[in-house]
Design an enzyme around this catalytic site. Structure first.
Site, PDB file in Angstrom:
ATOM      1  N   GLN A 556       0.679  -1.237  -0.126  1.00 19.99           N
ATOM      2  CA  GLN A 556      -0.033   0.001   0.040  1.00 19.99           C
ATOM      3  C   GLN A 556       1.007   1.163  -0.123  1.00 19.99           C
ATOM      4  O   GLN A 556       0.514   2.169  -0.580  1.00 19.99           O
ATOM      5  CB  GLN A 556      -1.061   0.091   1.117  1.00 19.99           C
ATOM      6  CG  GLN A 556      -1.930   1.172   1.309  1.00 19.99           C
ATOM      7  CD  GLN A 556      -2.672   1.195   0.092  1.00 19.99           C
ATOM      8  OE1 GLN A 556      -2.927   0.014  -0.572  1.00 19.99           O
ATOM      9  NE2 GLN A 556      -3.394   2.181  -0.173  1.00 19.99           N
ATOM     10  N   GLU A 557       1.844   1.276   0.704  1.00 24.83           N
ATOM     11  CA  GLU A 557       2.914   2.359   0.887  1.00 24.83           C
ATOM     12  C   GLU A 557       3.373   2.857  -0.550  1.00 24.83           C
ATOM     13  O   GLU A 557       3.506   3.680  -0.931  1.00 24.83           O
ATOM     14  CB  GLU A 557       3.694   2.190   2.060  1.00 24.83           C
ATOM     15  CG  GLU A 557       3.455   2.265   3.298  1.00 24.83           C
ATOM     16  CD  GLU A 557       2.979   3.755   3.881  1.00 24.83           C
ATOM     17  OE1 GLU A 557       3.352   4.703   2.970  1.00 24.83           O
ATOM     18  OE2 GLU A 557       2.360   4.129   4.763  1.00 24.83           O
ATOM     19  N   SER A 558       4.354   1.645  -1.084  1.00 23.92           N
ATOM     20  CA  SER A 558       5.002   1.977  -2.008  1.00 23.92           C
ATOM     21  C   SER A 558       4.939   0.936  -3.336  1.00 23.92           C
ATOM     22  O   SER A 558       5.645   1.167  -4.397  1.00 23.92           O
ATOM     23  CB  SER A 558       6.402   1.749  -1.750  1.00 23.92           C
ATOM     24  OG  SER A 558       6.792   0.449  -1.547  1.00 23.92           O
ATOM     25  N   TYR A 660      -6.737   3.790   3.842  1.00 33.43           N
ATOM     26  CA  TYR A 660      -5.514   3.165   4.138  1.00 33.43           C
ATOM     27  C   TYR A 660      -5.643   1.849   5.213  1.00 33.43           C
ATOM     28  O   TYR A 660      -5.011   0.568   4.792  1.00 33.43           O
ATOM     29  CB  TYR A 660      -4.439   4.046   4.724  1.00 33.43           C
ATOM     30  CG  TYR A 660      -3.344   3.416   5.206  1.00 33.43           C
ATOM     31  CD1 TYR A 660      -2.008   3.690   3.915  1.00 33.43           C
ATOM     32  CD2 TYR A 660      -2.850   3.017   6.254  1.00 33.43           C
ATOM     33  CE1 TYR A 660      -0.814   3.045   4.406  1.00 33.43           C
ATOM     34  CE2 TYR A 660      -1.576   2.644   6.445  1.00 33.43           C
ATOM     35  CZ  TYR A 660      -0.643   2.666   5.582  1.00 33.43           C
ATOM     36  OH  TYR A 660       0.757   2.283   5.959  1.00 33.43           O
TER      37      TYR A 660
END
Length: 679
Positions: A556-558, A660
């Protein structure tokens, strides 16, 4: 001597029959793939009677090797015949010769490739290699293979003559504005050569900049008017301006309104209407009221009006509900209807208005929704059924949800509600995550593109060639529909571009309908691959966290892109801020450490473990804190977190954090369960 022509004819005929028979034999043999063992490939390459099979084994072995000398040995003698695989052999042999610093050999192979296969995509690389000092060959490359990566690289390198630089920039604007380095070149040519450009050329460059989100650069390139900017360019510019400040947003709204008025029947007009309907400003509402009649009675516009008319407070909203139900039943498949439905359902769930929520949920049949939205709708139908006292119906709904959509956030929540399992956040063995790293053949899966030549390149582990062929054939046309989005997403992943690949796969999942189960299964596998296994396993072992939790955060972050950096400076796989990294490490952390997968995973896992300890192992609070910070999350804690955690998530005041939390924990559940849709 009189019989010599007859003997030659019979010999040629026999050779031809042998080749045809060889191809038929190859078709009956098990297909060679990246999963075929190396020793088996070596035996086939040396001893198989079928020349086509020997060539396939050679290409797979060459793809498996990192040594250019060894690659040339495997490829020796395999460039025979008119088959496109011969062109691929010549290309790879040329590249290997160049890597061994044998320029004369490489050039001879490139020339042979261009002469024998002038229309094959591999010939684009030959033209690029041979055209270093030959502008004519470079121009030939741009004309013959305009969207091929070799042509885009040549366009970027065009020059030093101003006319060549302008030609290269215009080519990039039209065929590959997102090519690395293209944005700077477009800006440079606009700045330095603006007076030498026609209005149409300025419009072409401006459209490329707008596509990249550079609204100010596009406006500077255009000058005082929008002359030369077509409908697609005006749409791109409007979209870019909407991301700016309030004056730019006002400019965008007027630009989009003019686009709809001047070209009301075009696809660009429909996209402009949808963009306007997504804005909540009074100016946007006024613009919607001035649309042509055909658009004033459209799903996006009516949905915006319903949302604007939604009264404040938690009381009944009969007028809004009635209007919404009418729209949902009239346009159940329109994206605006689906967005409206969820916006209103969420408000009613948070207010405890169960019957109003149920009426809206049931207005669109679940089987008409794409899988992510169908799973969400099914979960909340079960939740409302339980709130209304029908526990048996709720359980049946959640059980059906788990069968049809076992992964993701709502699969997890349904399993918890049914007592069928939960996230495993402690150290210990868990079901293995799917492996799908580029170059790892153990988990190879067919591409199933429907194009035999593309599928063959993928089967022979020629991922770069498959991507370049696809890019060349599609030209400017963007992928449409779930099948094409899935295909391009997998091809992007195959060449290591997870950043773009995951974006395409997410789009594909939102375009699926209920009758595309095979695609849904492939999407589930492609959306949850195992990347940087050694780094994540080491970090998990260091902190006692499950590897799947780290994978879920990093995805999810990168999107598993080690060098990506956010606008505020967060870096690497787990998007760490330099100050946070320094605090965890006890001192400043070099940028290269943050971009290193092992270093970033180690620091990110330590911070995640810290958040879990702070919140006594609660995954919702820990993951929310990773995104929004523990200080903000502390203000959100309420009894609802224990009684109805799903409603607690929906009450998170930051939309980004709300999404998120659902995405990350849905990723973790999918990685740990490994289930596929049952349809």
């Amino acid at each position: 001597m009189a019989r010599l022509p007859l003997l030659l004819s019979l010999s040629c005929l026999g050779t031809g029959l042998a080749l045809v028979g060889g191809r038929a034999l190859l078709a009956r043999q098990p297909a060679l793939t990246p999963a075929t063992a190396t020793d088996r490939l070596e035996w086939l390459q040396h001893w198989d009677a079928d020349p086509w099979r020997r060539r396939e084994a050679s290409l797979l072995l060459a793809a498996r090797s990192k040594d250019p000398q060894e690659q040339r040995q495997w490829l020796r003698g395999q460039a025979w015949g008119p088959d496109p695989l011969a062109a691929l052999v010549l290309k790879q042999d040329s590249l290997a010769a160049a890597a061994l610093d044998r320029p004369d050999t490489a050039e001879a192979l490139w020339r042979q490739l261009q002469r024998r296969f002038p229309g094959d995509p591999a010939s684009a690389d030959a033209l690029y290699a041979l055209g270093g000092d030959d502008p004519g060959k470079r121009r030939q490359l741009l004309q013959r293979f305009p969207a091929h990566p070799a042509a885009l690289a040549a366009a970027l390198a065009a020059g030093p003559e101003p006319a060549e630089r302008r030609r290269g920039a215009l080519h990039l604007a039209r065929w590959g504005a997102r090519w690395p380095g293209a944005e700077a070149r477009l800006r440079q040519v606009c700045r330095e050569h603006g007076r030498a450009l026609s209005a149409q050329q300025r419009g072409q460059l401006a459209e490329g900049l707008a596509e990249l989100g550079d609204a100010e650069g596009a406006l500077r390139c255009l000058g005082p008017t929008l002359n030369g900017l077509g409908a697609s360019g005006r749409l791109s510019l409007g979209r870019a301006l909407l991301a700016g400040d309030e004056p730019q947003q006002g400019q965008a709204e007027q630009l989009l309104l003019d686009l709809v008025r001047n070209s009301p029947t075009t696809p660009e007009a429909e996209a402009a209407v949808r963009l306007l309907a997504q804005q909540g400003s009074p100016a946007a509402a006024a613009a919607l009221a001035r649309l042509p009649p055909r658009w004033r009675d459209s799903a996006p516009v009516l949905a915006r009006r319903i949302l604007d008319a939604e009264p404040a407070g938690d009381g009944p909203h009969p007028g809004t509900d009635a209007a919404a139900l009418e729209l949902l039943r009239r346009w159940p498949l329109d994206p605006a209807s689906r967005t409206l439905q969820w916006d209103l359902v969420r408000e009613r769930l948070l207010a405890g208005r169960w019957r109003g929520a149920m009426a809206l949920l049931e207005a669109i049949p679940t089987d008409q929704l794409p899988p992510p939205l169908a799973a969400r709708q099914s979960f909340w139908i079960g939740f409302v059924q339980q709130q209304l006292g029908d526990g048996a119906a709720a359980r049946a709904t959640w059980e059906a949800l788990l069968r049809r959509h076992p992964g993701g956030y709502y699969g997890w929540r349904a399993a918890v509600r049914l007592g069928r399992g939960d996230l495993q956040l402690g150290a210990g063995p868990h079901p293995p995550a799917r492996a799908d790293g580029p170059g790892d053949g153990s988990d190879w899966r067919p591409l199933a593109s429907g194009d035999p030549s593309l599928d063959r390149l993928w089967r022979l582990d020629q991922r770069t060639e498959a991507w370049e062929t696809w890019r060349h054939r599609r030209g400017r046309r963007a992928p449409e529909g779930s099948r094409e989005l899935l295909l391009e997403g997998r091809l992007r992943q195959g060449v290591g571009d997870d950043w773009t690949g995951f974006g395409l796969l997410e789009q594909a999942s939102l375009k699926l309908d209920g009758d595309q189960c095979a695609l849904e299964r492939e999407l589930e596998r492609s959306l949850h691959p195992l990347r940087f296994e050694a780094a994540f396993r080491a970090a998990a072992s260091q902190t006692g966290l499950p590897m799947e939790l780290l994978l879920g955060v990093a995805k999810q972050e990168s999107r598993f892109t080690p060098a990506v950096r956010s606008p505020v400076g967060a870096t690497g796989l787990m998007q760490l801020m330099p100050d946070t990294a320094a605090e965890l490490a006890g001192g400043p952390v070099a940028e290269q450490v943050l971009e290193d997968p092992a270093g970033n995973a180690s620091l990110g896992s330590r911070y995640l473990a810290k958040m879990l300890r702070q919140w006594d192992g609660d995954p919702l609070l820990a993951v929310a804190s990773y995104n929004a910070g523990p200080g903000a999350v502390a203000g959100w804690v309420s009894p609802q977190l224990r009684s109805d955690p799903e409603l607690w998530v929906e009450a998170i005041p930051y939309p980004e954090t709300r999404l998120y939390v659902k995405k990350v924990l849905g990723n973790v559940w999918s990685y740990q369960q490994g289930g596929e849709p049952d349809c």
